[in-house]
Design a protein around this motif. Structure first.
Motif, PDB file in Angstrom:
ATOM      1  N   VAL A   6       0.836  -1.198   0.000  1.00 26.43           N
ATOM      2  CA  VAL A   6       0.000   0.000   0.000  1.00 26.43           C
ATOM      3  C   VAL A   6       0.871   1.249   0.000  1.00 26.43           C
ATOM      4  N   LYS A   9       2.456   1.864  -3.331  1.00 26.10           N
ATOM      5  CA  LYS A   9       1.464   2.411  -4.255  1.00 26.10           C
ATOM      6  C   LYS A   9       1.264   3.894  -4.023  1.00 26.10           C
ATOM      7  N   ALA A  13       1.931   6.956  -6.362  1.00 26.35           N
ATOM      8  CA  ALA A  13       0.851   7.884  -6.719  1.00 26.35           C
ATOM      9  C   ALA A  13       1.356   9.310  -6.771  1.00 26.35           C
ATOM     10  N   PRO A 104      -5.277   8.404   3.894  1.00 30.91           N
ATOM     11  CA  PRO A 104      -4.562   7.604   4.885  1.00 30.91           C
ATOM     12  C   PRO A 104      -3.136   7.301   4.434  1.00 30.91           C
ATOM     13  N   VAL A 105      -2.317   8.324   4.407  1.00 30.75           N
ATOM     14  CA  VAL A 105      -0.957   8.196   3.907  1.00 30.75           C
ATOM     15  C   VAL A 105      -0.022   8.875   4.898  1.00 30.75           C
TER      16      VAL A 105
ATOM     17  N   ARG B 106      -8.933   6.019   6.851  1.00 32.07           N
ATOM     18  CA  ARG B 106      -9.297   4.910   5.966  1.00 32.07           C
ATOM     19  C   ARG B 106     -10.801   4.695   5.892  1.00 32.07           C
ATOM     20  N   ARG B 132      -5.026   5.333  -5.793  1.00 28.14           N
ATOM     21  CA  ARG B 132      -3.706   4.868  -5.377  1.00 28.14           C
ATOM     22  C   ARG B 132      -3.410   5.254  -3.937  1.00 28.14           C
ATOM     23  N   LEU B 133      -3.798   6.486  -3.577  1.00 29.58           N
ATOM     24  CA  LEU B 133      -3.530   6.928  -2.209  1.00 29.58           C
ATOM     25  C   LEU B 133      -4.249   6.044  -1.207  1.00 29.58           C
ATOM     26  N   TYR B 134      -5.396   5.520  -1.602  1.00 32.91           N
ATOM     27  CA  TYR B 134      -6.161   4.674  -0.694  1.00 32.91           C
ATOM     28  C   TYR B 134      -5.845   3.202  -0.914  1.00 32.91           C
ATOM     29  N   GLY B 135      -4.785   2.924  -1.662  1.00 29.18           N
ATOM     30  CA  GLY B 135      -4.279   1.560  -1.757  1.00 29.18           C
ATOM     31  C   GLY B 135      -4.931   0.681  -2.807  1.00 29.18           C
ATOM     32  N   LEU B 136      -5.720   1.274  -3.706  1.00 28.77           N
ATOM     33  CA  LEU B 136      -6.299   0.475  -4.787  1.00 28.77           C
ATOM     34  C   LEU B 136      -5.299   0.366  -5.926  1.00 28.77           C
TER      35      LEU B 136
END
Ligand SMILES: Nc1ncnc2c1ncn2[C@@H]1O[C@H](COP(=O)(O)OP(=O)(O)O)[C@@H](O)[C@H]1O
Ligand SMILES: [Mg+2]
Lengths: 274, 294
Positions: A6, A9, A13, A104-105, B106, B132-136
């Protein structure tokens, strides 16, 4: 494991977003490259004119490369600092800052993502500029060790990212003037680091400060590689201090940024309309 | 199951109003000295939010109804971790917004009245970035984005046009899609229909109802539109000057209002009348006062 994916990614991003934005504003990027080129050329001519100025027979090729190293580093550093400080100022201008800050990063993922693009792009720009001025001034680069010069620049980038992150707090605290302040920090840093001269010409107290500046070691390492063709193992005297500074400065930058972010979230400075 | 979606306890937030042209002019107000270190008259903090307790139940559409400047966005920002409260606790499905921001982030997403995007990027590029920021993954994100956008009636062409070329209504739809894309279990909608034309407004409202119906998400919606509050919300909190004056279904609010002031005989009470009874002024008065403080 999943967490690491995650994170990767999310880092990507930010790098991708920087890439897309750069692509979308490509015309401005071209103008900026032209500007950097004219700055670099004028410094090159300063070296070329040295012979007339002093009336002495001097190795102007060497002087040009010496000066160009400073000029190229200045260009690289200002682009990197600009991108880092834009983490805040750009997104505030677009109005997207709240959306980015509520994702959430972790902040370091965010900053690493932006900087990794900036470093790759900055290196490319530097390489292009170096190639152009080499042709322009018919410089003899046969002795230069280009891979080592870029290895020094890459290693130094970690320290610069750390410093840049500290500086990125300024636009967070002052939306109006913060971004300009980053230019001042960069100028002072290069002044004490021997951007166009050897640090031995500086007054004693400045020399002392220069020992703490990663730019000092960057310039020394790059000049060694470009002018004397120093190998990797002969460049450790600059690479090691740079690596150590990176290890110290990155966490320091993140800590300072975290404090700044908390201050903004307490006082409502992130954004207030809407 | 009965864990509240949002739980607010003794929440307070103050701001220093540095601008406050109307309220300054006091003794210390000299013309600001120019220069780097000019001193601004440091204003006293003003409490803009004071909420002893508030619960949003899972699965409901909860409305926060109040005039401009009543503290709606401040509440939303605190829940979404963009502002830190001065006092009190806020929990989202049991997670504290200050201590566990990542866990809270989240679970939620937010749409506000001003749809903010990277204007030079297309709707799709903006949404993929969010995904992408949310992990998809890129593919999953793109597919979902396309699906949501077409459900909102955005043509392919518009999806790939730069954001600044889209109309206000379309941008707002993309903002909804961006929030919905990350599958939040709590949707924060901060005046999502303000400034939209009637048609877009309807479409956005329909979409909000669909989100709840098909996905069981909890929706916290702020608005200053009485009709919208009544049409969409299961329960409504009436907020004025940072205080919650009443909370309940539209019907309950009307009854409460009737008990407070004897309604004009025979007249069916409206939410408008309820607002007047509960806050002691009309919505328009409250907004006017905000614009020209005494
Ligand atoms: N970041 C901020 N800094 C200073 N004052 C603020 C800030 N955000 C909101 N306020 C003030 O707090 C009050 C409530 O604002 P807000 O929550 O935006 O109201 P609403 O969303 O109901 O219109 C207003 O008086 C506003 O001026
Ligand atoms: Mg608001």
């Amino acid at each position: 494991m999943i967490a690491a994916v995650v994170k990767a990614k999310a880092t990507y991003a930010f790098a991708e977003r920087q890439f897309l934005l750069t692509k979308r504003y490509w015309a401005w990027e071209a103008v900026y490259l032209l500007y950097s080129l004219s700055m670099t050329l004028s410094i090159g001519f300063l070296g070329a004119g040295m012979q007339q100025l002093t009336g002495q027979q001097i190795d102007s090729g060497k002087i040009i490369v010496y000066l160009l190293t400073g000029s190229l580093l200045w260009g690289y550093l200002s682009a990197l600092f600009w991108d880092v400080s834009n983490i805040i100022s750009w997104e505030r201008w677009e109005g997207t800052i709240e959306y980015t800050f509520m994702a959430p990063v972790a902040r370091w993922t965010h900053i690493v993502g932006v900087c990794s693009f900036s470093i790759v792009y900055g290196m490319l720009r530097t390489a292009v500029l170096l190639a152009l001025v080499t042709v322009f001034f018919h410089l003899d680069m046969s002795r230069a060790n280009l891979p080592v010069a870029f290895a020094v620049l890459l290693t130094a980038s970690f320290s610069f990212v750390g410093l840049g992150t500290v500086v990125a707090v300024l636009p967070l605290l002052s939306p109006e003037k913060g971004a300009q302040m980053t230019g001042i920090v960069e100028g002072v840093l290069l002044l004490v680091s021997g951007v166009y001269y050897d640090i031995s010409v500086l007054p004693g107290w400045m020399q002392w400060i220069s020992k703490l500046s990663p730019a000092t070691y960057t310039l020394k390492g790059m000049r060694g590689a470009l002018l004397e063709g120093k190998s990797l193992s002969n460049s450790l005297d600059t690479l090691i201090p740079l690596a150590v500074m990176g290890v110290v400065l990155i966490p320091l930058g993140l800590a300072v940024f975290g404090q700044g972010e908390r201050y903004c979230k307490r006082t409502g400075r992130l954004k207030r309309s809407g | 199951m009965s864990e509240p979606a949002v739980e607010v306890h003794n929440l307070a937030k103050s701001f220093r109003k540095s601008s406050g042209a109307a309220r300054s002019g006091g003794a210390g107000a000299r013309p600001a000295a120019r220069g780097l270190f000019r001193r601004k008259p440091r204003a006293a903090p003003v409490k803009v939010l004071d909420v002893p307790s508030l619960d949003v139940r899972p699965g409901e559409i909860f409305g926060v109804l109040g005039p401009n400047g009543s503290g709606k966005s401040t509440l939303i920002r605190i829940i979404s971790t963009l502002l830190l409260p001065d006092e009190g606790q806020v929990r989202v499905f049991g997670r504290d917004v200050v201590r566990e921001p990542l866990a809270v982030q989240r679970m939620l997403n937010r749409v506000s009245a001003d749809a903010a995007f990277f204007r030079k990027l297309s709707a799709m590029e903006n949404l993929i970035h969010t995904a992408r920021l949310y992990g998809l993954a890129q593919r999953e994100g793109a597919a979902r984005a396309r699906e949501i956008l077409s459900r909102l009636d955005l043509s392919r062409e518009k999806m790939d046009a730069e954001m600044h070329e889209l109309s206000r209504g379309m941008q707002q739809k993309v903002a909804l899609a961006r929030a919905f894309l990350t599958s939040p279990i709590l949707m924060l909608l901060d005046e999502p229909t303000t400034g939209l034309d009637l048609k877009s407004k309807r479409e956005v409202q329909t979409f909000i109802l669909e989100i709840r119906r098909d996905h069981g998400a909890t929706v916290l919606l702020t608005t200053h539109d009485m009709v919208e509050a009544e049409a969409l919300c299961d329960r409504i909190a009436v907020i004025d000057e940072g205080r919650i004056r009443a909370c309940g279904s539209a019907a309950e609010l009307k009854i409460a209002a009737r008990e407070k002031v004897a309604a004009p005989s025979g007249a069916e009470p409206t939410l408008e009348a309820a607002f007047l009874a509960l806050t002691g002024r009309t919505m328009e008065d409250a907004e006017q006062e905000k614009e020209n403080p005494a």
